[in-house]
Scaffold this active site. Structure first.
Site, PDB file in Angstrom:
ATOM      1  N   SER A 141       0.865  -1.192   0.000  1.00 40.52           N
ATOM      2  CA  SER A 141       0.000   0.000   0.000  1.00 40.52           C
ATOM      3  C   SER A 141       0.894   1.233   0.000  1.00 40.52           C
ATOM      4  O   SER A 141       2.052   1.159   0.428  1.00 40.52           O
ATOM      5  CB  SER A 141      -0.859   0.024   1.263  1.00 40.52           C
ATOM      6  OG  SER A 141      -1.496   1.282   1.416  1.00 40.52           O
ATOM      7  N   TYR A 180      -1.413  -1.399  10.537  1.00 39.56           N
ATOM      8  CA  TYR A 180      -1.619  -1.631   9.096  1.00 39.56           C
ATOM      9  C   TYR A 180      -0.409  -1.121   8.311  1.00 39.56           C
ATOM     10  O   TYR A 180       0.171  -1.851   7.486  1.00 39.56           O
ATOM     11  CB  TYR A 180      -2.895  -0.906   8.647  1.00 39.56           C
ATOM     12  CG  TYR A 180      -3.193  -1.014   7.168  1.00 39.56           C
ATOM     13  CD1 TYR A 180      -3.761  -2.163   6.635  1.00 39.56           C
ATOM     14  CD2 TYR A 180      -2.922   0.048   6.300  1.00 39.56           C
ATOM     15  CE1 TYR A 180      -4.055  -2.262   5.270  1.00 39.56           C
ATOM     16  CE2 TYR A 180      -3.205  -0.039   4.943  1.00 39.56           C
ATOM     17  CZ  TYR A 180      -3.775  -1.196   4.437  1.00 39.56           C
ATOM     18  OH  TYR A 180      -4.046  -1.288   3.094  1.00 39.56           O
TER      19      TYR A 180
END
Ligand SMILES: NC(=O)c1ccc[n+]([C@@H]2O[C@H](COP(=O)([O-])OP(=O)(O)OC[C@H]3O[C@@H](n4cnc5c(N)ncnc54)[C@H](O)[C@@H]3O)[C@@H](O)[C@H]2O)c1
Length: 275
Positions: free
Chosen positions: A142, A156
């Site tokens: 990401s 995350y």
């Protein structure tokens, strides 16, 4: 890879969003798909969509957080299609809460699903790809793993940064052995990822949405980018040039980059303006 025609691709988290769109893009180019997902209905639906469109696909229920998941996935794929050419480690889940409120157990859950799933996949699929001396790995990281994301989603971002590092090491190791590696670092994509995020741990965080400075892409755009990256043997896929621009900005002066991002007294995180 020169062609996707006839290639066998395994995609975890293939039942929705980026995984589903990539499955469709690969199938459009003749790949045979294994859709692995914890959500049985969604996995079956994506496999059906591909078959209905004239392709070949099979669905398997799989929890990538489970130690045995990838043995089962590999055995299923070999039984069904007799080969594995492409592995896309794509599952990722979110959590939110200020760092002091996030329980250790929640950290462990995120690390187990997002990061250890990639480790598990590598222990099962790498020997197979190395033995045949060809294939391609795609790891979905990401933009959260590339530069400052948000203080309320640190687990995350930490797992995504680790996936970037794993992918770089694998690229060095595997490329000379005929195996391609792509790390996918999307900016925001319109998927169902927020639906499975648990309620915020501790008080709500009045934060700017991470990445709100970027446009939101349709998953189909990202699916096409992944298909092209496999064919062109591209390592890094940003999905959005602005993600690269922010990375360049950080690299040019990391201290002023982080200093320009403020957290106000109210807790609001203001990301740096993007170019
Ligand atoms: N959507 C975004 O804005 C965005 C941005 C950057 C990176 N990503 C990454 O893209 C990847 C795909 O996410 P998405 O946005 O398509 O989300 P999504 O929720 O639409 O799809 C994720 C899929 O993973 C499955 N899944 C969840 N836990 C699982 C488990 N334990 N085992 C097997 N399957 C499981 C879900 O059932 C779902 O089908 C993730 O790694 C995510 O971190 C997404």
């Amino acid at each position: 890879m020169r062609t996707l025609d006839g290639a066998v691709a395994v995609i975890t988290g293939g039942g929705s969003g980026i995984g589903r769109a990539t499955a469709r893009s690969l199938a459009d180019r003749g790949a045979r798909l294994v859709i692995a997902d914890i959500n049985a209905q969604n996995a079956a639906r994506v496999a059906d969509e591909i078959v209905d469109a004239g392709g070949e696909a099979a669905a398997i229920v799989c929890d990538v957080g489970d130690d045995r998941a990838f043995d089962d996935l590999s055995a299923f794929t070999l039984r069904r299609f007799g080969a594995v050419d492409i592995v896309m480690n794509n599952v990722g889940v979110l959590t939110s809460g200020r760092p002091e409120h996030l329980p250790v157990g929640e950290w462990q859950r995120i690390i187990n699903i997002n990061l250890m799933s990639v480790v598990r996949s590598n222990t099962v699929f790498l020997p197979l790809l190395l033995a045949q001396g060809r294939g391609h790995l795609v790891n979905t990281a990401s933009f959260a793993g590339l530069f400052t994301y948000s203080y309320d989603r640190i687990p995350y971002a930490a797992t995504k940064a680790a996936i970037v590092q794993i992918s770089e090491g694998l690229r060095l190791y595997l490329h000379p052995q005929g195996i391609g590696v792509t790390v996918l670092c999307p900016g925001p994509v319109a998927t169902d990822i927020m639906a499975t995020m648990p309620p915020t741990f501790g008080p709500d965080v009045p934060t700017a949405l991470p990445g709100e400075q970027f446009g939101v892409l349709a998953p189909e755009v990202v699916g096409e980018q992944v298909a092209r990256a496999i064919l062109d043997d591209t390592f890094m896929v940003y999905t959005d040039d602005q993600v690269r621009d922010v990375l360049v900005e950080r690299a040019s002066d990391w201290n002023s980059f982080i200093a320009r991002q403020t957290v106000t007294r109210a807790g609001r995180h203001e990301p740096p303006p993007s170019n």
